[in-house]
Design an enzyme around this catalytic site. Structure first.
Site, PDB file in Angstrom:
ATOM      1  CG  ASP A  41      -1.688  -1.206   1.605  1.00 24.61           C
ATOM      2  OD1 ASP A  41      -2.395  -1.904   0.381  1.00 24.61           O
ATOM      3  OD2 ASP A  41      -1.616  -1.744   2.488  1.00 24.61           O
ATOM      4  CD  GLU A 214      -9.150  -4.475  -0.043  1.00 23.03           C
ATOM      5  OE1 GLU A 214      -9.707  -4.447   0.896  1.00 23.03           O
ATOM      6  OE2 GLU A 214      -8.245  -5.036  -0.376  1.00 23.03           O
TER       7      GLU A 214
END
Length: 337
Positions: A41, A214
């Site tokens: 991420d 997401e």
């Protein structure tokens, strides 16, 4: 994202709704030197001539480089003493999102555990980006809801209205991704926000859980607003890999206003019709790219950055790589080049 390393895949390939690829083949990631592994991420921001990269775990790891190709050097944690948020003894800090508003840098982050909806979004601020300079403000007090998970925040300040409130997106699983204005950057308004709304959802199901969407990232290019997101099973390890095509991949929806409605390249709504156009998926020795962000360079080139797995190396958490490619948006839809 939820690093669901031991969570089975949530949908088979035939159950996942997605637009045809705009590009049936993909180039390999651009070169990366230095600290290019154990990256999940990533969030990247440039200050003067230095790129700062923030990533999941290690109390949010900070690395710097003179260019996107590196050499990347680890500098230390963003939260030296961890977060003031406590939800579980086994919690971790995920998915940092770093941006500058005025002269202050804002780092929104997630606190959660694998597969849990007991999560929270926190904030730290700094005047310099460097380790040791960050002040943790703890939770921004978005109320929990059965409709969303409080993870994967992303802040967007519309460059066309710099004096207006910025927009925060967050969410994963359940009803997907939500968006809200933030009048106060450090705290959600008491009593809730009238602007909180669902901007991305996939209702395709196998069993009890929806296909995962997401890690949404808001981006404006020319006169369009783009919502990049990750879809599929993120972090499964052999022998529990999902069906080919159901692993993590990067998708996008587009709108003429920051609040939506967002649609894909086939005109399907990204809330009610499972819309989404693939931007990047597994190919060659690149597996399950996702956890993405987008930035525009001073020369106008648009960069898509992400994490991915090299099957030739392994699938463990410390074997995730940092990758990036350039995007061509001349058609109005992003194509990896």
């Amino acid at each position: 994202m939820i690093p669901n390393i031991f969570i089975p895949a949530l949908c088979a390939l035939t159950a996942c709704s997605a637009s045809p690829l705009l590009n049936s083949t993909y180039p390999n990631p651009e070169p990366c030197t230095g600290n290019c592994t154990w990256i999940h991420d990533p969030s990247i921001i440039r200050k003067d001539s230095t790129y700062y990269r923030f990533s999941t775990s290690g109390n949010i790891a900070i690395a710097t480089a003179p260019s996107l190709t590196g050499p990347w050097a680890y500098q230390g944690p963003l939260l030296e003493n961890g977060t003031s948020i406590t939800i579980n003894p086994n919690q971790d800090i995920w998915a940092p999102d770093v941006s500058r508003i005025g002269t202050t840098y804002y780092a929104y982050y997630s606190v959660s555990t694998f597969g849990s909806q007991t999560s929270d979004i926190g904030l730290a601020t700094s005047a310099s980006l460097d380790p040791g300079s960050w002040t943790d403000h703890g939770s921004i007090h978005i109320p929990p809801s059965p409709s969303y998970n409080l993870i994967d925040p992303n802040l967007f300040q519309d460059p066309t209205t710099p004096d207006a409130d910025p927009w925060l997106v967050f969410g994963s699983y359940w009803d997907g991704v939500f968006q809200t204005p933030l009048t106060n950057l450090t705290s959600f308004p008491v009593g809730g926000s009238p602007g909180l709304h669902n901007v991305l959802r996939n209702s395709t199901t196998t069993g009890a859980a929806p296909f995962v969407v997401e890690g949404a990232f808001q981006f404006r290019y020319q006169n369009s607003y783009y919502l990049f997101f990750s879809a599929g099973a993120c972090c499964n390890m052999p022998p529990d890999l999902p069906a080919p095509g159901a692993e993590y991949h990067i998708m996008v929806c587009r709108a003429s206003a920051i609040t939506g409605p967002y649609v894909d390249d086939q005109g399907r709504d990204c809330v009610g019709q499972n819309g989404g156009t693939k931007v990047l998926a597994s190919h060659g020795d690149v597996y399950a790219p996702g956890g993405q962000g987008v930035l525009e360079e001073d020369d106008g080139r648009v960069v898509l950055y992400y994490h991915y797995v090299k099957p030739s190396v392994g699938y463990a958490a410390d074997q995730f790589f940092f990758g990036f490619n350039y995007l061509d948006l001349s058609s109005g839809w992003p194509v990896v080049v």
